[in-house]
Motif scaffolding. Structure first.
Motif, PDB file in Angstrom:
ATOM      1  N   VAL A 284       0.849  -1.195   0.000  1.00  0.00           N
ATOM      2  CA  VAL A 284       0.000   0.000   0.000  1.00  0.00           C
ATOM      3  C   VAL A 284       0.889   1.251   0.000  1.00  0.00           C
ATOM      4  O   VAL A 284       0.637   2.210  -0.728  1.00  0.00           O
ATOM      5  N   GLY A 285       1.952   1.217   0.797  1.00  0.00           N
ATOM      6  CA  GLY A 285       2.880   2.350   0.842  1.00  0.00           C
ATOM      7  C   GLY A 285       3.466   2.655  -0.523  1.00  0.00           C
ATOM      8  O   GLY A 285       3.477   3.804  -0.970  1.00  0.00           O
ATOM      9  N   VAL A 286       3.942   1.618  -1.200  1.00  0.00           N
ATOM     10  CA  VAL A 286       4.540   1.805  -2.528  1.00  0.00           C
ATOM     11  C   VAL A 286       3.485   2.318  -3.521  1.00  0.00           C
ATOM     12  O   VAL A 286       3.757   3.218  -4.327  1.00  0.00           O
ATOM     13  N   ALA A 287       2.284   1.769  -3.447  1.00  0.00           N
ATOM     14  CA  ALA A 287       1.208   2.221  -4.345  1.00  0.00           C
ATOM     15  C   ALA A 287       0.888   3.703  -4.101  1.00  0.00           C
ATOM     16  O   ALA A 287       0.649   4.460  -5.047  1.00  0.00           O
ATOM     17  N   ILE A 288       0.912   4.122  -2.831  1.00  0.00           N
ATOM     18  CA  ILE A 288       0.652   5.532  -2.519  1.00  0.00           C
ATOM     19  C   ILE A 288       1.769   6.409  -3.089  1.00  0.00           C
ATOM     20  O   ILE A 288       1.505   7.471  -3.664  1.00  0.00           O
ATOM     21  N   LEU A 289       3.016   5.970  -2.942  1.00  0.00           N
ATOM     22  CA  LEU A 289       4.132   6.739  -3.508  1.00  0.00           C
ATOM     23  C   LEU A 289       3.954   6.898  -5.017  1.00  0.00           C
ATOM     24  O   LEU A 289       4.153   7.983  -5.566  1.00  0.00           O
ATOM     25  N   ASN A 290       3.554   5.819  -5.686  1.00  0.00           N
ATOM     26  CA  ASN A 290       3.326   5.888  -7.129  1.00  0.00           C
ATOM     27  C   ASN A 290       2.191   6.860  -7.455  1.00  0.00           C
ATOM     28  O   ASN A 290       2.272   7.621  -8.425  1.00  0.00           O
ATOM     29  N   ALA A 291       1.130   6.823  -6.632  1.00  0.00           N
ATOM     30  CA  ALA A 291       0.002   7.746  -6.854  1.00  0.00           C
ATOM     31  C   ALA A 291       0.463   9.195  -6.671  1.00  0.00           C
ATOM     32  O   ALA A 291       0.135  10.066  -7.482  1.00  0.00           O
ATOM     33  N   LEU A 292       1.240   9.447  -5.627  1.00  0.00           N
ATOM     34  CA  LEU A 292       1.738  10.811  -5.390  1.00  0.00           C
ATOM     35  C   LEU A 292       2.635  11.261  -6.549  1.00  0.00           C
ATOM     36  O   LEU A 292       2.635  12.431  -6.931  1.00  0.00           O
ATOM     37  N   GLY A 293       3.379  10.307  -7.108  1.00  0.00           N
ATOM     38  CA  GLY A 293       4.257  10.634  -8.230  1.00  0.00           C
ATOM     39  C   GLY A 293       3.499  11.002  -9.490  1.00  0.00           C
ATOM     40  O   GLY A 293       3.990  11.773 -10.325  1.00  0.00           O
ATOM     41  N   SER A 294       2.297  10.479  -9.634  1.00  0.00           N
ATOM     42  CA  SER A 294       1.520  10.706 -10.862  1.00  0.00           C
ATOM     43  C   SER A 294       0.524  11.848 -10.750  1.00  0.00           C
ATOM     44  O   SER A 294      -0.021  12.305 -11.749  1.00  0.00           O
ATOM     45  N   MET A 295       0.229  12.283  -9.509  1.00  0.00           N
ATOM     46  CA  MET A 295      -0.865  13.237  -9.295  1.00  0.00           C
ATOM     47  C   MET A 295      -0.544  14.650  -9.747  1.00  0.00           C
ATOM     48  O   MET A 295      -1.439  15.430 -10.045  1.00  0.00           O
ATOM     49  N   GLY A 296       0.748  14.998  -9.755  1.00  0.00           N
ATOM     50  CA  GLY A 296       1.110  16.350 -10.168  1.00  0.00           C
ATOM     51  C   GLY A 296       0.858  17.400  -9.098  1.00  0.00           C
ATOM     52  O   GLY A 296       0.813  18.593  -9.385  1.00  0.00           O
ATOM     53  N   ASP A 297       0.679  16.960  -7.847  1.00  0.00           N
ATOM     54  CA  ASP A 297       0.442  17.909  -6.758  1.00  0.00           C
ATOM     55  C   ASP A 297       1.795  18.330  -6.176  1.00  0.00           C
ATOM     56  O   ASP A 297       2.534  17.488  -5.675  1.00  0.00           O
ATOM     57  N   PRO A 298       2.117  19.648  -6.239  1.00  0.00           N
ATOM     58  CA  PRO A 298       3.421  20.116  -5.767  1.00  0.00           C
ATOM     59  C   PRO A 298       3.706  19.769  -4.308  1.00  0.00           C
ATOM     60  O   PRO A 298       4.862  19.653  -3.904  1.00  0.00           O
ATOM     61  N   ARG A 299       2.656  19.573  -3.487  1.00  0.00           N
ATOM     62  CA  ARG A 299       2.872  19.207  -2.090  1.00  0.00           C
ATOM     63  C   ARG A 299       3.581  17.861  -1.968  1.00  0.00           C
ATOM     64  O   ARG A 299       4.182  17.547  -0.940  1.00  0.00           O
ATOM     65  N   GLY A 300       3.498  17.064  -3.040  1.00  0.00           N
ATOM     66  CA  GLY A 300       4.141  15.750  -3.021  1.00  0.00           C
ATOM     67  C   GLY A 300       5.652  15.828  -2.990  1.00  0.00           C
ATOM     68  O   GLY A 300       6.319  14.905  -2.526  1.00  0.00           O
TER      69      GLY A 300
END
Length: 201
Positions: free
Chosen positions: A149-165
């Motif tokens: 789940v952690g890795v999947a979240i990191l991948n989601a954050l990487g794709s979202m384009g949200d600068p807070r990431g």
């Protein structure tokens, strides 16, 4: 064409005919359409099941209460997984409509589902929802014991384009105490996020 015939078309080998049937169902739907589509989610036939998931997505936010109910209460992991994917289809098909809070809360609970066929699609769907659920994803990242789940979240954050990431991913990629796999995933997600942000700017 009768509703039964349209439902039969969801099994058709030709993807164009399946797509046409999905649109017809969404357009001509009545009070039975959503329950009937929901009842397909436990079918063995993968094509039929996927078509039902997509049809639910085309219908949009009206399906959220039924889908969330099954996402959280079905004892069948395939049904729960299909529900997480149906919520993703709602987001993809209706980007202009905000995901109802009920949908977000359902996905939040699904992150704790013991089965990866459910929790990973839940993360991916939250990734599709994007910035409105940024804090929820980061909170889960910081509290979940589940590496996948952690890795999947990191991948989601990487794709979202949200600068807070950027800050979250930078901190994790520099965190020597983090799991090496998490650290590595954060580093690759960070470079992807920078590319997405450049592309979007």
């Amino acid at each position: 064409m009768t509703t039964d015939a349209i439902f039969e078309k969801l099994k058709h080998p030709n993807p164009n005919l399946r797509r046409k049937a999905m649109l017809e169902l969404a357009e001509a739907r009545d009070e039975n359409t959503i329950p009937r589509l929901m009842s397909i989610l436990n079918q063995e036939d993968v094509t039929y099941r996927r078509a039902a998931v997509k049809a639910l997505g085309i219908i949009g936010a009206d399906v959220v209460p039924s889908v969330v109910d099954s996402l959280l209460n079905s004892d069948n992991a395939t049904v729960r997984s299909s529900c997480a994917k149906a919520l993703a289809q709602v987001v993809v098909n209706h980007p202009e409509v905000q995901m109802p809070e009920e949908g977000i809360q359902g996905l939040k609970q699904a992150l704790n589902d013991p089965n990866p066929v459910v929790n990973i699609p839940a993360v991916m769907t939250l990734g599709e929802i994007g910035p409105p659920v940024f804090d929820l994803l980061v909170e889960t990242l910081n509290t979940s014991e589940n590496l996948a789940v952690g890795v999947a979240i990191l991948n989601a954050l990487g794709s979202m384009g949200d600068p807070r990431g950027v800050e979250v991913l930078t901190n994790l990629s520099n965190d020597e105490s983090a799991d090496p796999y998490i650290q590595e995933s954060a580093t690759s997600a960070l470079s992807r996020l920078e590319m997405v942000m450049k592309y979007n700017s």
